[in-house]
Write a protein that holds these residues in place. Structure first.
Motif, PDB file in Angstrom:
ATOM      1  N   ARG A 121     -15.814 -27.110  15.098  1.00 32.13           N
ATOM      2  CA  ARG A 121     -15.728 -26.073  14.075  1.00 32.13           C
ATOM      3  C   ARG A 121     -16.689 -26.367  12.932  1.00 32.13           C
ATOM      4  O   ARG A 121     -16.817 -27.508  12.488  1.00 32.13           O
ATOM      5  N   LEU A 122     -17.354 -25.313  12.458  1.00 34.38           N
ATOM      6  CA  LEU A 122     -18.169 -25.376  11.248  1.00 34.38           C
ATOM      7  C   LEU A 122     -17.436 -24.591  10.167  1.00 34.38           C
ATOM      8  O   LEU A 122     -17.002 -23.465  10.405  1.00 34.38           O
ATOM      9  N   ILE A 123     -17.291 -25.186   8.989  1.00 29.33           N
ATOM     10  CA  ILE A 123     -16.574 -24.534   7.897  1.00 29.33           C
ATOM     11  C   ILE A 123     -17.486 -24.448   6.680  1.00 29.33           C
ATOM     12  O   ILE A 123     -18.132 -25.435   6.304  1.00 29.33           O
ATOM     13  N   GLY A 124     -17.562 -23.272   6.078  1.00 28.74           N
ATOM     14  CA  GLY A 124     -18.390 -23.120   4.888  1.00 28.74           C
ATOM     15  C   GLY A 124     -18.237 -21.751   4.261  1.00 28.74           C
ATOM     16  O   GLY A 124     -17.633 -20.843   4.840  1.00 28.74           O
ATOM     17  N   GLN A 125     -18.799 -21.616   3.080  1.00 27.14           N
ATOM     18  CA  GLN A 125     -18.767 -20.354   2.348  1.00 27.14           C
ATOM     19  C   GLN A 125     -19.768 -19.378   2.956  1.00 27.14           C
ATOM     20  O   GLN A 125     -20.870 -19.769   3.356  1.00 27.14           O
ATOM     21  N   VAL A 126     -19.381 -18.109   3.033  1.00 19.21           N
ATOM     22  CA  VAL A 126     -20.316 -17.076   3.482  1.00 19.21           C
ATOM     23  C   VAL A 126     -21.225 -16.718   2.310  1.00 19.21           C
ATOM     24  O   VAL A 126     -20.761 -16.474   1.193  1.00 19.21           O
ATOM     25  N   GLU A 161     -12.951 -17.650  11.972  1.00 16.42           N
ATOM     26  CA  GLU A 161     -11.669 -17.660  11.270  1.00 16.42           C
ATOM     27  C   GLU A 161     -11.967 -17.456   9.788  1.00 16.42           C
ATOM     28  O   GLU A 161     -12.876 -18.088   9.247  1.00 16.42           O
ATOM     29  N   ILE A 162     -11.221 -16.587   9.139  1.00  9.00           N
ATOM     30  CA  ILE A 162     -11.529 -16.175   7.773  1.00  9.00           C
ATOM     31  C   ILE A 162     -10.406 -16.562   6.816  1.00  9.00           C
ATOM     32  O   ILE A 162      -9.226 -16.463   7.147  1.00  9.00           O
ATOM     33  N   LYS A 164      -9.694 -17.474   2.180  1.00 10.39           N
ATOM     34  CA  LYS A 164     -10.248 -17.598   0.838  1.00 10.39           C
ATOM     35  C   LYS A 164     -10.620 -19.038   0.503  1.00 10.39           C
ATOM     36  O   LYS A 164     -11.474 -19.292  -0.346  1.00 10.39           O
ATOM     37  N   THR A 165      -9.960 -19.986   1.161  1.00  8.64           N
ATOM     38  CA  THR A 165     -10.241 -21.399   0.937  1.00  8.64           C
ATOM     39  C   THR A 165     -10.439 -22.089   2.278  1.00  8.64           C
ATOM     40  O   THR A 165     -10.105 -21.537   3.334  1.00  8.64           O
ATOM     41  N   ALA A 166     -10.970 -23.309   2.231  1.00  8.21           N
ATOM     42  CA  ALA A 166     -11.155 -24.076   3.462  1.00  8.21           C
ATOM     43  C   ALA A 166      -9.820 -24.322   4.151  1.00  8.21           C
ATOM     44  O   ALA A 166      -9.721 -24.292   5.383  1.00  8.21           O
ATOM     45  N   GLU A 167      -8.781 -24.545   3.354  1.00  7.56           N
ATOM     46  CA  GLU A 167      -7.449 -24.763   3.921  1.00  7.56           C
ATOM     47  C   GLU A 167      -6.958 -23.510   4.641  1.00  7.56           C
ATOM     48  O   GLU A 167      -6.353 -23.593   5.716  1.00  7.56           O
ATOM     49  N   ASP A 168      -7.234 -22.329   4.049  1.00  2.70           N
ATOM     50  CA  ASP A 168      -6.856 -21.066   4.693  1.00  2.70           C
ATOM     51  C   ASP A 168      -7.549 -20.918   6.043  1.00  2.70           C
ATOM     52  O   ASP A 168      -6.950 -20.473   7.026  1.00  2.70           O
ATOM     53  N   VAL A 169      -8.834 -21.273   6.074  1.00  4.77           N
ATOM     54  CA  VAL A 169      -9.606 -21.157   7.311  1.00  4.77           C
ATOM     55  C   VAL A 169      -9.034 -22.082   8.380  1.00  4.77           C
ATOM     56  O   VAL A 169      -8.866 -21.699   9.537  1.00  4.77           O
ATOM     57  N   LYS A 175      -8.268 -15.516  15.520  1.00  2.00           N
ATOM     58  CA  LYS A 175      -9.581 -15.992  15.945  1.00  2.00           C
ATOM     59  C   LYS A 175     -10.381 -14.777  16.413  1.00  2.00           C
ATOM     60  O   LYS A 175     -10.042 -14.150  17.409  1.00  2.00           O
ATOM     61  N   ILE A 176     -11.445 -14.456  15.685  1.00  2.83           N
ATOM     62  CA  ILE A 176     -12.223 -13.250  15.943  1.00  2.83           C
ATOM     63  C   ILE A 176     -13.442 -13.600  16.793  1.00  2.83           C
ATOM     64  O   ILE A 176     -14.248 -14.453  16.400  1.00  2.83           O
ATOM     65  N   PRO A 177     -13.609 -12.986  17.962  1.00  2.01           N
ATOM     66  CA  PRO A 177     -14.768 -13.285  18.814  1.00  2.01           C
ATOM     67  C   PRO A 177     -16.082 -13.043  18.070  1.00  2.01           C
ATOM     68  O   PRO A 177     -16.211 -12.082  17.307  1.00  2.01           O
TER      69      PRO A 177
END
Length: 206
Positions: A121-126, A161-162, A164-169, A175-177
């Motif tokens: 998984r990659l996690i970051g701000q859009v 995965e969307i 507001k915070t990294a924890e939310d993600v 899980k959206i294709p």
């Protein structure tokens, strides 16, 4: 780090201690590290480590060093052997962080997922992009630069995965294709920086 915290919490840990990587910390000998951080701060009865564990200045200490120091300081050290997995090539390999890093950097994300035990998984701000994808009919969400390992350039099938915070993600249920593009868009600019973009394959997102 947020993903690691979430995963460890899911396993039911009571306390997570994160050490800041400073020049002073990295200069400690294995014996000094054990004395200053493990003995004084944690006072454990048992320490569990993998067979390839290294610590102390210049990675000078290994699991055998830790066992010796543990015997002197009054705690037991349990060594866990690396698990073996079968890769897509048919090769049997011992899991290690180096193996996983090499597979990601060479684009072998399916094998990396087998070794990790879950999809990478990659996690970051859009962040805003240049709008080229939207002009071509394929709008994308652009991920801000991250300190995580970025897989090799290419197009991958995945999920978004969307939150507001990294924890939310991390805890998101939906899980959206998506089609994930990692590359430099040299068609538009020869010196374009590496970008990570996701084209979401769903019209309505809640």
């Amino acid at each position: 780090m947020e993903l690691k915290k979430y995963l460890l919490t899911e396993f039911g840990i009571d306390t997570l201690l994160v050490l800041e990587s400073t020049a002073e910390l990295l200069s400690l000998s294995p014996a000094d590290f054990v004395e200053q951080f493990i003995v004084k701060n944690i006072q454990p009865a048992v320490v569990i480590e993998g067979e390839s564990f290294n610590f102390g200045y210049g990675r000078g200490g290994g699991v055998h060093t830790l066992k010796k120091l543990g015997a002197e300081k009054g705690f037991e050290v349990v060594e866990i052997e690396a698990k073996e997995v079968k890769l897509s090539t048919g090769q049997i390999a011992k899991i290690s962080s180096t193996l996983i890093r090499n597979m990601l950097e060479s684009g072998r994300v399916a094998d990396a997922a087998v070794a990790i035990g879950r999809p990478y998984r990659l996690i970051g701000q859009v962040i805003p992009g240049h709008g080229k994808g939207k002009q071509l009919g394929f709008p994308t969400a652009n991920l801000e630069p991250t300190q995580q390992i970025i897989p090799a350039e290419g197009v991958y099938a995945g999920f978004v995965e969307i939150g507001k915070t990294a924890e939310d993600v991390c805890s998101a249920k939906e899980k959206i294709p998506a089609a994930l593009s990692i590359g430099r868009a040299e068609t538009f600019s020869p010196d374009h920086p590496l970008s990570v973009e996701a084209h979401i394959l769903k019209d309505n997102i809640s």
